[in-house]
Design a protein around this motif. Structure first.
Motif, short mmCIF file in Angstrom:
data_model
loop_
_atom_site.label_atom_id
_atom_site.label_comp_id
_atom_site.label_asym_id
_atom_site.label_seq_id
_atom_site.Cartn_x
_atom_site.Cartn_y
_atom_site.Cartn_z
N GLY A 160 0.83 -1.21 0.00
CA GLY A 160 0.00 0.00 0.00
C GLY A 160 0.86 1.26 0.00
O GLY A 160 2.04 1.23 0.36
N LEU A 161 0.25 2.38 -0.40
CA LEU A 161 1.01 3.62 -0.58
C LEU A 161 0.67 4.66 0.47
O LEU A 161 -0.51 4.87 0.81
N LEU A 195 10.72 7.95 6.84
CA LEU A 195 9.85 6.99 6.16
C LEU A 195 10.54 5.63 6.01
O LEU A 195 9.94 4.59 6.30
N GLU A 196 11.81 5.68 5.60
CA GLU A 196 12.49 4.41 5.35
C GLU A 196 12.70 3.63 6.64
O GLU A 196 12.55 2.40 6.66
N LEU A 210 9.05 5.95 -3.28
CA LEU A 210 8.93 5.73 -4.73
C LEU A 210 9.08 7.04 -5.50
O LEU A 210 9.48 7.06 -6.65
N TRP A 211 8.68 8.15 -4.86
CA TRP A 211 8.67 9.45 -5.55
C TRP A 211 8.80 10.56 -4.51
O TRP A 211 8.29 10.42 -3.39
N SER A 212 9.49 11.61 -4.87
CA SER A 212 9.46 12.80 -4.01
C SER A 212 9.48 14.04 -4.88
O SER A 212 9.95 14.02 -6.02
N VAL A 254 5.79 9.90 -1.95
CA VAL A 254 4.92 8.73 -2.04
C VAL A 254 5.80 7.53 -1.71
O VAL A 254 6.86 7.33 -2.32
N ALA A 255 5.38 6.79 -0.67
CA ALA A 255 6.21 5.68 -0.20
C ALA A 255 5.38 4.40 -0.14
O ALA A 255 4.18 4.45 0.13
#
Ligand SMILES: C[S@@+](CC[C@H](N)C(=O)[O-])C[C@H]1O[C@@H](n2cnc3c(N)ncnc32)[C@H](O)[C@@H]1O
Length: 279
Positions: free
Chosen positions: A160-161, A206-207, A214-216, A275-276
């Motif tokens: 999920g994102l 986040l990590e 996935l995106w920043s 977006v992670a």
């Protein structure tokens, strides 16, 4: 002492006429900055405005997915989420007046909004495919940020994102003394203990909580810039905000103070979005 009655305080929010805004009963001097702007008629309450939100949402498939939104506020992103056709929607905001604003916006998919701390939503494990939250982590302590990100992780099914849009500091190696000065001045101006982070610090947060970024994206801070407000609020909205700024002396003083801080730090203050994916 406020120069307005409580009822006048809802005047700016023309399209949510029947709902009193959060903190409407506080005097302007002590109101949190985002509710000052909402009282003046502003609907987009995140750092860079709706453009970065749209760039962020373009990376997330919402159609047919179970969406949870942390801190929907006045519901601008809620409307975008609804337009994208989610299978379901649950908003989570700690303010009961926000709950009243959001519930009618999401009724068409049987959605709801619950009054809860985003760190402890009470929603079931793996009950979301997408969690979206804007302009709400910045105002938490480091421990609070970790708790909310952990809750997003718990709510999301694997894969999920999680999409966030928050206040950033630039560059990544910004001197610690400048970071401290920004935090102190921001806290004084917006009456919230705002702790923006550099892009690298947000990513690390986040990590370390079990997400892969996935995106920043990042853009200059534009909350009080005319061009951004015209894009976000429309000409009629900006005229209404300007009229309210001119006629509400106590709220005007707060906006001018916020503007001074944003202008003082210029490029060091940004809006960042990520977006992670839950591992
Ligand atoms: C600056 S507004 C942002 C609103 C909206 N996301 C936007 O970008 O326009 C902050 C919102 O976060 C909510 N909020 C702050 N901390 C929260 C928490 N720990 N749990 C749930 N809601 C929270 C506030 O009630 C408010 O609605």
């Amino acid at each position: 002492m406020s120069e307005h009655t409580k009822d006048e305080r809802t005047a700016g929010a023309a399209d949510i006429p029947s709902v009193r805004l959060p903190q409407a009963d506080r005097d302007a001097e002590h109101m949190q900055g985002h509710w000052v702007l909402a009282q003046l008629g502003k609907h987009v309450l995140r750092p860079v405005g709706e453009r970065l939100t749209k760039r962020m949402l373009a990376q997330v498939t919402i159609a047919g997915r179970r969406a949870v939104e942390f801190a929907p506020g006045l519901g601008r992103t809620t409307r975008l989420i609804m337009e994208a056709g989610p299978a379901s929607y649950v908003g989570v905001d700690r303010d009961e007046r926000v709950v009243d604003i959001i519930r009618p916006l999401v009724a068409s998919v049987g959605g709801t909004c619950v009054q809860a701390d985003a760190a402890q939503t009470g929603l079931p494990d793996s009950s979301a495919d997408v969690v979206i939250g804007e302009a709400m982590l910045t105002m938490q302590s480091e421990r609070g940020k970790r708790a909310i990100i952990g809750e997003a992780h718990r709510l999301l099914a694997p894969g999920g994102l999680y999409a966030i849009h928050e206040m950033g500091l630039a560059p990544d190696d910004l001197d610690e003394s400048v970071k401290d000065a920004i935090r102190k001045d921001l806290a004084r101006a917006i009456k919230v203990n705002a702790r923006p982070l550099t892009e690298a610090e947000w990513r690390e947060l986040l990590e370390s909580a079990g997400f892969d970024v996935l995106w920043s994206g990042s853009e200059p801070m534009a909350l009080l810039k005319m061009r951004r407000n015209l894009a976000d609020e429309g000409v009629a909205g900006v005229l209404r905000i300007m009229r309210n700024v001119l006629t509400h002396r106590d709220l005007r003083a707060r906006v001018m103070q916020m503007r001074r801080v944003f202008n003082t730090y210029g490029d060091a203050l940004t809006g960042v979005a990520f977006v992670a994916r839950r591992r």
